[in-house]
Design an enzyme around this catalytic site. Sequence first.
Site, PDB file in Angstrom:
ATOM      1  N   CYS A 154       2.160   0.531  -0.028  1.00  0.00           N
ATOM      2  CA  CYS A 154       1.478  -0.762   0.063  1.00  0.00           C
ATOM      3  C   CYS A 154       1.538  -1.387  -1.329  1.00  0.00           C
ATOM      4  O   CYS A 154       1.073  -0.772  -2.300  1.00  0.00           O
ATOM      5  CB  CYS A 154       0.033  -0.531   0.484  1.00  0.00           C
ATOM      6  SG  CYS A 154      -0.981  -2.023   0.427  1.00  0.00           S
ATOM      7  N   CYS A 158       5.537  -7.004   0.022  1.00  0.00           N
ATOM      8  CA  CYS A 158       4.450  -6.482   0.870  1.00  0.00           C
ATOM      9  C   CYS A 158       5.152  -5.670   1.944  1.00  0.00           C
ATOM     10  O   CYS A 158       6.107  -6.162   2.566  1.00  0.00           O
ATOM     11  CB  CYS A 158       3.650  -7.614   1.492  1.00  0.00           C
ATOM     12  SG  CYS A 158       2.567  -7.094   2.857  1.00  0.00           S
TER      13      CYS A 158
HETATM   14  N1  DGL Z   1       1.049  -3.746   3.333  1.00  0.00           N
HETATM   15  C1  DGL Z   1       0.275  -4.352   2.275  1.00  0.00           C
HETATM   16  C2  DGL Z   1       1.177  -4.578   1.060  1.00  0.00           C
HETATM   17  O1  DGL Z   1       2.249  -3.994   0.935  1.00  0.00           O
HETATM   18  C3  DGL Z   1      -0.401  -5.652   2.576  1.00  0.00           C
HETATM   19  C4  DGL Z   1      -1.107  -5.876   3.843  1.00  0.00           C
HETATM   20  C5  DGL Z   1      -2.570  -6.192   3.656  1.00  0.00           C
HETATM   21  O2  DGL Z   1      -2.914  -7.306   3.247  1.00  0.00           O
HETATM   22  O3  DGL Z   1      -3.359  -5.289   3.896  1.00  0.00           O
HETATM   23  O4  DGL Z   1       0.816  -5.313   0.179  1.00  0.00           O
END
Ligand code: DGL
Length: 272
Positions: free
Chosen positions: A75, A185
Site C-alpha cells: 500500500c 496506489c
Molecule cells: N491501496 C492504497 C495505496 O496503495 C490506497 C487505498 C486507500 O485509500 O486505502 O495507497
Amino acid sequence: MPGPDSPIGVFDSGVGGLAVLAEVASLLPGEDILYYADSAWFPYGDRPVEEVRARAEAVSRALMALGAKIIIVACNTATSAAIAHLRATLDLPFVGMEPALKPAAERTATGKVALLVTRATAKGEKLAALIDRHGAEVSVRVVAAPGLAERVEGGDLRGETTRALVRGYVGPAVAAGVDAIALGCTHYAFLRGVIEEEAGAGIDVLEPSAAVARQAARVLDERGLRNPRTAGGAVRYLTSGDSGAFAAIRDRLRDAGARVPEGASMPQGTAT
Ligand code: DGL
C-alpha cells in the site's frame, strides 16, 4: 523466531495489495503467504497520517503474531505514512511500495510524467523526496485521485462511473503533454486497462508490483529466509472487515480478469 518455513505477510487497506500478492506468489511459488486486508479501516488515503501509522503497526503486529518472517507493505499510503516507523519499531524486515517514477522518467519523450496517488500520499514527505530524486530530469505532475480506490474496492473495474473518474484525472495530464503515468496506489493496478484506454495510444502506464516482489525475494535471500521449496506455497486471507465480503470481492476481481491467487479465508476475528 521466524525462519525460512515461516510465511510472508502482505497487507493493504483492502484489495489493492492483491496485485502485489499475485506477483509475489508467482515469483516465489514455494512460499506460504498471509494477506491481510484492513478493510474495516479502508480507505487509508483519506485518513490522517497518525491513524494510518497506527493501523499499519497494528496490522504488522497481527501478522508477526501469526509468524510472518517479512512484511510487504502493499500500500503506497501506508508505506508513505508508516514504513520508517515500522522499521524503527518492529524487529522484522519490511518492504514497501515506491511509485515507478524512475522507469517513467526513463521512458518519457516529452519530459512530462504524471503520478496517480491517494490524497494522503500526495501530501506525504516520502513522495516529495522521491520527486526530488527524479524531478531534475523530468517534470512530475502529481494527480491525487480520490474515489478511484473505492471503485476497485466495489469491484467496478470497467463501469461508466469508474471510466468517467479515470478520464477526469488522466485527461488533463495527457492534454498537458504527459506521456508516462506511474501508478502510486496499489488499487490502481486493477484499473490499468481503463487508464490505458482513457490515456490513449502512446502513453506508458507503469506500476511497480513485479519490482516489489523482486525486492522481497532479494531481502529474503540476504537474510537467509527464503523457503527452499519451489512449489506448494499456500495463500491465506484475513481481514479486519467481513471475511465473506472480502471473499466475494476477490471472486469479482477474478471474474473481471484480475490475477488473484486462490486461498483459504482465515476465520472471522483472526484479524485485529
Ligand atoms: N491501496 C492504497 C495505496 O496503495 C490506497 C487505498 C486507500 O485509500 O486505502 O495507497
